[in-house]
Motif scaffolding. Structure first.
Motif, mmCIF file in Angstrom:
data_model
loop_
_atom_site.group_PDB
_atom_site.id
_atom_site.type_symbol
_atom_site.label_atom_id
_atom_site.label_comp_id
_atom_site.label_asym_id
_atom_site.label_seq_id
_atom_site.Cartn_x
_atom_site.Cartn_y
_atom_site.Cartn_z
ATOM 1 N N ALA A 198 0.832 -1.207 0.000
ATOM 2 C CA ALA A 198 0.000 0.000 0.000
ATOM 3 C C ALA A 198 0.867 1.258 0.000
ATOM 4 N N PHE A 199 1.945 1.232 0.760
ATOM 5 C CA PHE A 199 2.874 2.364 0.817
ATOM 6 C C PHE A 199 3.406 2.687 -0.574
ATOM 7 N N TYR A 200 3.810 1.653 -1.300
ATOM 8 C CA TYR A 200 4.400 1.876 -2.618
ATOM 9 C C TYR A 200 3.345 2.328 -3.626
ATOM 10 N N ARG A 201 2.223 1.630 -3.662
ATOM 11 C CA ARG A 201 1.192 1.944 -4.654
ATOM 12 C C ARG A 201 0.651 3.359 -4.471
ATOM 13 N N ALA A 202 0.369 3.749 -3.217
ATOM 14 C CA ALA A 202 -0.247 5.055 -2.973
ATOM 15 C C ALA A 202 0.645 6.198 -3.444
ATOM 16 N N GLN A 203 1.951 6.043 -3.268
ATOM 17 C CA GLN A 203 2.850 7.166 -3.516
ATOM 18 C C GLN A 203 3.495 7.133 -4.898
ATOM 19 N N THR A 204 2.988 6.244 -5.747
ATOM 20 C CA THR A 204 3.418 6.265 -7.142
ATOM 21 C C THR A 204 2.344 6.874 -8.040
ATOM 22 N N GLN A 205 1.222 7.276 -7.448
ATOM 23 C CA GLN A 205 0.092 7.759 -8.249
ATOM 24 C C GLN A 205 0.221 9.250 -8.584
ATOM 25 N N PRO A 206 -0.229 9.662 -9.801
ATOM 26 C CA PRO A 206 -0.177 11.080 -10.177
ATOM 27 C C PRO A 206 -0.910 11.990 -9.199
ATOM 28 N N SER A 207 -2.029 11.511 -8.641
ATOM 29 C CA SER A 207 -2.783 12.343 -7.694
ATOM 30 C C SER A 207 -1.964 12.617 -6.431
ATOM 31 N N PHE A 208 -1.196 11.613 -5.978
ATOM 32 C CA PHE A 208 -0.337 11.816 -4.814
ATOM 33 C C PHE A 208 0.754 12.827 -5.143
ATOM 34 N N GLN A 209 1.371 12.687 -6.300
ATOM 35 C CA GLN A 209 2.439 13.595 -6.696
ATOM 36 C C GLN A 209 1.926 15.030 -6.794
ATOM 37 N N GLN A 210 0.709 15.191 -7.282
ATOM 38 C CA GLN A 210 0.158 16.531 -7.405
ATOM 39 C C GLN A 210 -0.094 17.158 -6.039
ATOM 40 N N GLU A 211 -0.610 16.356 -5.086
ATOM 41 C CA GLU A 211 -0.953 16.893 -3.767
ATOM 42 C C GLU A 211 0.261 17.083 -2.873
ATOM 43 N N TYR A 212 1.199 16.119 -2.892
ATOM 44 C CA TYR A 212 2.319 16.140 -1.947
ATOM 45 C C TYR A 212 3.642 16.561 -2.574
ATOM 46 N N ALA A 213 3.653 16.798 -3.881
ATOM 47 C CA ALA A 213 4.803 17.339 -4.601
ATOM 48 C C ALA A 213 5.993 16.399 -4.668
ATOM 49 N N TYR A 214 5.801 15.119 -4.412
ATOM 50 C CA TYR A 214 6.854 14.145 -4.677
ATOM 51 C C TYR A 214 6.215 12.789 -4.978
ATOM 52 N N LYS A 215 6.997 11.918 -5.567
ATOM 53 C CA LYS A 215 6.560 10.542 -5.810
ATOM 54 C C LYS A 215 7.710 9.622 -5.432
ATOM 55 N N ILE A 216 7.428 8.323 -5.301
ATOM 56 C CA ILE A 216 8.492 7.380 -5.006
ATOM 57 C C ILE A 216 8.622 6.377 -6.145
ATOM 58 N N GLN A 217 9.787 5.756 -6.178
ATOM 59 C CA GLN A 217 10.072 4.749 -7.191
ATOM 60 C C GLN A 217 10.991 3.711 -6.576
ATOM 61 N N ALA A 218 10.700 2.443 -6.791
ATOM 62 C CA ALA A 218 11.578 1.391 -6.302
ATOM 63 C C ALA A 218 12.863 1.408 -7.118
ATOM 64 N N VAL A 219 14.005 1.370 -6.434
ATOM 65 C CA VAL A 219 15.286 1.360 -7.134
ATOM 66 C C VAL A 219 15.406 0.094 -7.981
ATOM 67 N N ASN A 220 14.929 -1.033 -7.436
ATOM 68 C CA ASN A 220 14.927 -2.309 -8.154
ATOM 69 C C ASN A 220 13.564 -2.493 -8.813
ATOM 70 N N LYS A 221 13.525 -2.522 -10.148
ATOM 71 C CA LYS A 221 12.250 -2.599 -10.866
ATOM 72 C C LYS A 221 11.472 -3.863 -10.519
ATOM 73 N N ALA A 222 12.181 -4.970 -10.350
ATOM 74 C CA ALA A 222 11.499 -6.226 -10.040
ATOM 75 C C ALA A 222 10.793 -6.140 -8.693
ATOM 76 N N GLN A 223 11.443 -5.509 -7.697
ATOM 77 C CA GLN A 223 10.806 -5.345 -6.400
ATOM 78 C C GLN A 223 9.570 -4.466 -6.507
ATOM 79 N N GLY A 224 9.668 -3.392 -7.281
ATOM 80 C CA GLY A 224 8.518 -2.519 -7.476
ATOM 81 C C GLY A 224 7.357 -3.251 -8.117
ATOM 82 N N ASN A 225 7.644 -4.084 -9.114
ATOM 83 C CA ASN A 225 6.582 -4.849 -9.772
ATOM 84 C C ASN A 225 5.939 -5.846 -8.821
ATOM 85 N N ARG A 226 6.747 -6.454 -7.942
ATOM 86 C CA ARG A 226 6.173 -7.390 -6.969
ATOM 87 C C ARG A 226 5.236 -6.675 -6.004
#
Length: 360
Positions: free
Chosen positions: A24-52
């Motif tokens: 939930a932490f990862y999904r919520a903060q990768t969304q455009p709406s979150f980036q617009q409201e909080y002015a930042y987004k997150i990204q998993a450094v390891n793409k495979a971990q992010g996809n999992r």
């Protein structure tokens, strides 16, 4: 400029909700709406971990709760300010399986994985102990007392076993006590209510845990409510509804700064016993150019933080002032200041005020 590194250790018994929280932490903060409201987004450094993590979240949307992790995981998240290409903050998230605190290693490979994973504790600025909200709702005070007693005993066992093997384990000095599954509690229930109950009903167990961790202020200071998804009785799971997930990273940031202040105050023999945290922070600001000389290595990152966020921001700035400072920083390309002021602002909005509480 390389990103600011924050190291966080997450603990909780099996079933407390650590795996769902990460998704939930990862999904919520990768969304455009979150980036617009909080002015930042997150990204998993390891793409495979992010996809999992995303896969776990999408299965939650279908009502499938993921199985708890049975192995140690290190996941790295980069925090990008809106409209800026370079990451400002990198969180190293150490997820310790609940079964490590409940059962013996099944074989030599798991014993070695446990040894290597637990050595990462010494790198962590902040630890999070996750209490199971469903068990607390059902069992009340007895569950919280058990949790503290059990965690203290296991930490003590780990310290003694490591010392016997010639490998000293050190624990984080700054901790957040988080209550998962907060959607099971009434809408008016807040982190302040949780703090009042814990400090009233489990004070002896808190004292024991602080003593084992050798940190006077480790527990009983910071409290966080977390609801990764809403799961009301006789209703479908709602992964789009959460509480405290957006407050988690800001709480970690502030805890790190507070830990550095305490270390710096302890190093100054002339410090008054009545000196407040913010007086100590002012001293850090005055000596920020030489702060690395007296802070332990894991807190040297604070010298970077204090160059970009003023003491006024930490102490008393209003949400609208922080948001204005954040937008100004984005326009100027000040990566650190944009993310850090945004995080401090998240502790002052309506959700932050309900989900996070400090009693000192």
């Amino acid at each position: 400029m390389p990103p600011l590194d924050l190291h966080v250790a997450l603990f909780g018994a099996s079933g407390a909700g650590k795996t769902v929280l990460l998704a939930a932490f990862y999904r919520a903060q990768t969304q455009p709406s979150f980036q617009q409201e909080y002015a930042y987004k997150i990204q998993a450094v390891n793409k495979a971990q992010g996809n999992r993590l995303l896969g776990r979240f999408y299965r939650l949307e279908e009502g499938q709760f993921p199985e708890g992790s049975t192995r140690f995981d290190e996941i790295e998240f980069d925090f990008f300010p809106r409209d800026l290409a370079e990451p400002a903050v990198r969180i190293h998230w150490y997820d310790y399986p609940g079964r490590w605190w409940e059962e013996e290693p099944v074989d030599a490979d798991e014993r070695e994985a446990m040894r290597e994973g637990l050595l990462r504790l010494g790198m962590s600025q902040v630890g999070i102990l996750l209490a199971d909200g469903a068990k607390y709702r059902r069992e009340g005070t007895s569950y919280i007392r058990w949790l503290f007693e059990h965690f203290a005993d296991e930490c003590d066992r780990l310290r003694r076993a490591s010392a016997a093997a010639g490998e000293e384990v050190s624990f984080p000095r700054e901790w957040i006590l988080a209550l998962s599954k907060a959607d099971l509690f009434p809408p008016e229930y807040s982190a302040r209510d949780f703090e009042r109950e814990v400090c009233r009903d489990a004070d002896e167990q808190l004292a024991k845990l602080c003593s084992v961790l050798r940190a006077e202020h480790a527990f009983g200071h910071r409290f966080l409510l977390l609801s990764s998804v809403a799961a009301p009785p006789d209703a479908p799971v709602d992964p789009g509804t959460s509480l405290g997930v957006r407050t988690l990273a800001p709480a970690i940031l502030v805890s790190t700064v507070e830990g550095a202040v305490r270390e710096a105050q302890a190093a100054r023999k002339e410090k008054s016993a009545k000196e407040t945290f913010f007086q100590g922070l002012r001293d850090l600001v005055q000596f920020v150019d030489s702060v690395d000389d007296f802070l332990p290595k894991r807190y040297q990152i604070v010298s970077k933080i204090l160059r970009f966020v003023s003491i006024k921001d930490f102490a008393s700035a209003r949400v609208d002032q922080l948001r204005k400072a954040r937008e100004d920083a984005i326009r100027k390309g000040d990566t650190f200041k944009a993310v850090l002021t945004g995080m401090v602002a998240a502790l002052r909005d309506d959700e932050g005020l309900r989900a996070y509480h400090q009693n000192q």
